[in-house]
Design a protein around this motif. Sequence first.
Motif, PDB file in Angstrom:
ATOM      1  N   LEU A 144     -20.383  -8.086  30.378  1.00  0.00           N
ATOM      2  CA  LEU A 144     -21.749  -7.744  29.982  1.00  0.00           C
ATOM      3  C   LEU A 144     -21.793  -7.201  28.559  1.00  0.00           C
ATOM      4  CD1 LEU A 144     -23.032  -6.132  33.306  1.00  0.00           C
ATOM      5  CD2 LEU A 144     -23.479  -8.426  32.415  1.00  0.00           C
ATOM      6  N   GLY A 145     -20.756  -6.468  28.146  1.00  0.00           N
ATOM      7  CA  GLY A 145     -20.693  -5.982  26.775  1.00  0.00           C
ATOM      8  C   GLY A 145     -20.601  -7.132  25.787  1.00  0.00           C
ATOM      9  N   ALA A 146     -19.779  -8.115  26.120  1.00  0.00           N
ATOM     10  CA  ALA A 146     -19.671  -9.300  25.262  1.00  0.00           C
ATOM     11  C   ALA A 146     -21.003 -10.038  25.211  1.00  0.00           C
ATOM     12  CB  ALA A 146     -18.576 -10.220  25.788  1.00  0.00           C
ATOM     13  N   ASN A 147     -21.690 -10.128  26.339  1.00  0.00           N
ATOM     14  CA  ASN A 147     -22.991 -10.780  26.372  1.00  0.00           C
ATOM     15  C   ASN A 147     -23.990 -10.062  25.469  1.00  0.00           C
ATOM     16  OD1 ASN A 147     -25.080 -12.602  27.726  1.00  0.00           O
ATOM     17  ND2 ASN A 147     -25.877 -10.580  28.177  1.00  0.00           N
ATOM     18  N   ASP A 148     -23.979  -8.727  25.484  1.00  0.00           N
ATOM     19  CA  ASP A 148     -24.858  -7.959  24.607  1.00  0.00           C
ATOM     20  C   ASP A 148     -24.562  -8.262  23.143  1.00  0.00           C
ATOM     21  OD1 ASP A 148     -26.155  -6.775  26.697  1.00  0.00           O
ATOM     22  OD2 ASP A 148     -24.984  -4.928  26.648  1.00  0.00           O
ATOM     23  N   GLY A 149     -23.264  -8.356  22.813  1.00  0.00           N
ATOM     24  CA  GLY A 149     -22.891  -8.677  21.441  1.00  0.00           C
ATOM     25  C   GLY A 149     -23.389 -10.043  21.025  1.00  0.00           C
ATOM     26  N   ILE A 150     -23.276 -11.015  21.924  1.00  0.00           N
ATOM     27  CA  ILE A 150     -23.732 -12.375  21.619  1.00  0.00           C
ATOM     28  C   ILE A 150     -25.238 -12.397  21.376  1.00  0.00           C
ATOM     29  CG2 ILE A 150     -24.014 -14.702  22.534  1.00  0.00           C
ATOM     30  CD1 ILE A 150     -21.426 -14.233  24.142  1.00  0.00           C
ATOM     31  N   LEU A 179     -23.267  -6.052  13.830  1.00  0.00           N
ATOM     32  CA  LEU A 179     -22.036  -5.975  14.631  1.00  0.00           C
ATOM     33  C   LEU A 179     -21.503  -4.544  14.677  1.00  0.00           C
ATOM     34  CD1 LEU A 179     -19.047  -8.445  14.475  1.00  0.00           C
ATOM     35  CD2 LEU A 179     -18.669  -5.988  14.478  1.00  0.00           C
ATOM     36  N   VAL A 180     -21.397  -3.925  13.497  1.00  0.00           N
ATOM     37  CA  VAL A 180     -20.844  -2.567  13.443  1.00  0.00           C
ATOM     38  C   VAL A 180     -21.759  -1.577  14.161  1.00  0.00           C
ATOM     39  CG1 VAL A 180     -20.211  -0.660  11.925  1.00  0.00           C
ATOM     40  CG2 VAL A 180     -19.557  -3.006  11.326  1.00  0.00           C
ATOM     41  N   ALA A 181     -23.061  -1.656  13.866  1.00  0.00           N
ATOM     42  CA  ALA A 181     -24.001  -0.730  14.500  1.00  0.00           C
ATOM     43  C   ALA A 181     -24.016  -0.908  16.014  1.00  0.00           C
ATOM     44  CB  ALA A 181     -25.404  -0.950  13.938  1.00  0.00           C
ATOM     45  N   GLY A 182     -23.985  -2.165  16.462  1.00  0.00           N
ATOM     46  CA  GLY A 182     -24.002  -2.415  17.899  1.00  0.00           C
ATOM     47  C   GLY A 182     -22.741  -1.939  18.584  1.00  0.00           C
ATOM     48  N   ALA A 183     -21.578  -2.179  17.963  1.00  0.00           N
ATOM     49  CA  ALA A 183     -20.316  -1.745  18.562  1.00  0.00           C
ATOM     50  C   ALA A 183     -20.252  -0.216  18.658  1.00  0.00           C
ATOM     51  CB  ALA A 183     -19.138  -2.276  17.752  1.00  0.00           C
ATOM     52  N   VAL A 184     -20.688   0.455  17.592  1.00  0.00           N
ATOM     53  CA  VAL A 184     -20.677   1.923  17.606  1.00  0.00           C
ATOM     54  C   VAL A 184     -21.650   2.454  18.649  1.00  0.00           C
ATOM     55  CG1 VAL A 184     -21.241   3.991  16.265  1.00  0.00           C
ATOM     56  CG2 VAL A 184     -19.923   2.148  15.213  1.00  0.00           C
ATOM     57  N   SER A 185     -22.830   1.858  18.703  1.00  0.00           N
ATOM     58  CA  SER A 185     -23.834   2.292  19.677  1.00  0.00           C
ATOM     59  C   SER A 185     -23.341   2.096  21.107  1.00  0.00           C
ATOM     60  CB  SER A 185     -25.130   1.518  19.458  1.00  0.00           C
ATOM     61  OG  SER A 185     -26.093   1.851  20.430  1.00  0.00           O
ATOM     62  N   MET A 186     -22.737   0.929  21.366  1.00  0.00           N
ATOM     63  CA  MET A 186     -22.211   0.663  22.702  1.00  0.00           C
ATOM     64  C   MET A 186     -21.112   1.643  23.070  1.00  0.00           C
ATOM     65  SD  MET A 186     -23.643  -2.035  24.271  1.00  0.00           S
ATOM     66  CE  MET A 186     -22.382  -2.760  25.310  1.00  0.00           C
ATOM     67  N   ALA A 205     -13.222  -0.151  25.245  1.00  0.00           N
ATOM     68  CA  ALA A 205     -13.423  -1.461  25.861  1.00  0.00           C
ATOM     69  C   ALA A 205     -14.819  -1.996  25.557  1.00  0.00           C
ATOM     70  CB  ALA A 205     -13.211  -1.365  27.364  1.00  0.00           C
ATOM     71  N   SER A 206     -15.811  -1.113  25.590  1.00  0.00           N
ATOM     72  CA  SER A 206     -17.185  -1.525  25.313  1.00  0.00           C
ATOM     73  C   SER A 206     -17.337  -2.002  23.877  1.00  0.00           C
ATOM     74  CB  SER A 206     -18.136  -0.364  25.592  1.00  0.00           C
ATOM     75  OG  SER A 206     -19.470  -0.738  25.376  1.00  0.00           O
ATOM     76  N   ALA A 207     -16.761  -1.259  22.933  1.00  0.00           N
ATOM     77  CA  ALA A 207     -16.846  -1.638  21.517  1.00  0.00           C
ATOM     78  C   ALA A 207     -16.138  -2.964  21.267  1.00  0.00           C
ATOM     79  CB  ALA A 207     -16.244  -0.547  20.642  1.00  0.00           C
ATOM     80  N   LEU A 208     -14.953  -3.143  21.870  1.00  0.00           N
ATOM     81  CA  LEU A 208     -14.208  -4.384  21.683  1.00  0.00           C
ATOM     82  C   LEU A 208     -14.946  -5.579  22.286  1.00  0.00           C
ATOM     83  CD1 LEU A 208     -10.534  -3.228  22.352  1.00  0.00           C
ATOM     84  CD2 LEU A 208     -11.524  -3.957  20.160  1.00  0.00           C
ATOM     85  N   ALA A 209     -15.514  -5.380  23.467  1.00  0.00           N
ATOM     86  CA  ALA A 209     -16.234  -6.469  24.127  1.00  0.00           C
ATOM     87  C   ALA A 209     -17.458  -6.871  23.304  1.00  0.00           C
ATOM     88  CB  ALA A 209     -16.657  -6.050  25.530  1.00  0.00           C
ATOM     89  N   PHE A 210     -18.190  -5.883  22.803  1.00  0.00           N
ATOM     90  CA  PHE A 210     -19.365  -6.175  21.988  1.00  0.00           C
ATOM     91  C   PHE A 210     -18.955  -6.920  20.714  1.00  0.00           C
ATOM     92  CE2 PHE A 210     -22.531  -5.459  18.769  1.00  0.00           C
ATOM     93  CZ  PHE A 210     -23.733  -5.539  19.451  1.00  0.00           C
ATOM     94  N   THR A 211     -17.896  -6.436  20.069  1.00  0.00           N
ATOM     95  CA  THR A 211     -17.427  -7.067  18.829  1.00  0.00           C
ATOM     96  C   THR A 211     -17.007  -8.509  19.071  1.00  0.00           C
ATOM     97  OG1 THR A 211     -16.689  -4.939  17.963  1.00  0.00           O
ATOM     98  CG2 THR A 211     -15.744  -6.905  16.963  1.00  0.00           C
TER      99      THR A 211
END
Length: 233
Positions: free
Chosen positions: A22-28, A56-63, A151-157
């Motif tokens: 789901l984190g990867a999906n949010d990033g996409i 990307l950076v803002a989303g990963a940090v936020s997640m 894990a959340s930051a990596l998945a989002f990235t």
Amino acid sequence: MHEGEPHGRGPGRLGWLRAGVLGANDGIVSTAGLVVGVAGATVEQGPLLTAGVAGLVAGAVSMALGEYVSVSTQRDGEAALLATERRELEADPEAELAELAALYEGKGLSPATARRVAAELTEHDAFAAHVDAELGLDPDELSRPWQAAGASALAFTAGALLPLVSVLLPPPDARVPVTVVAVLLALALTGAVSARLGRSAVLPAVVRLVVGGALAMAATHAIGSLVGSAAGL
């Protein structure tokens, strides 16, 4: 045991995997919406790269921050429950033994069997027996905030990199179509994986993600085009 059926602590690991998907999906979806929206206003690579990397950076940090705060709160609650259980065992072990026996009796054991099981488990490890039966916790496997945040930051990235690369590599006229196709294929894959992990139907999960992603990109592209035209880009 039936083949393929989860047992023991498997559902916990399953939840961790599902969270990663789901984190990867949010990033996409979020990054695709951002870069497609900017592409609706301009085909210049500089603004696309800037917007994509910033998103990307803002989303990963936020997640990561959101996951850290959430899981830290969960861990604090788990620690408080464990501390309470320790105090209760020290204050009145007999009452706790009766409570444990009642729990097993409620699960279908006869009173005599429930009392015997409770007594044997208490003799082996009273604290572990009580937190497992009463709280469903393992003292050695509490929630891990830093692991969850990483894990959340990596998945989002990982998810965000796909639309970012897709919009930068093709020639200007092909950027939006290539990004849309790549994103929809990636969403179909994540939908299928999440459905498999949750042991649910694959097609509805894929359709939900693909339609949602397509609508998000259509909306942001339309808004980007309108704003770009108004700004004279």
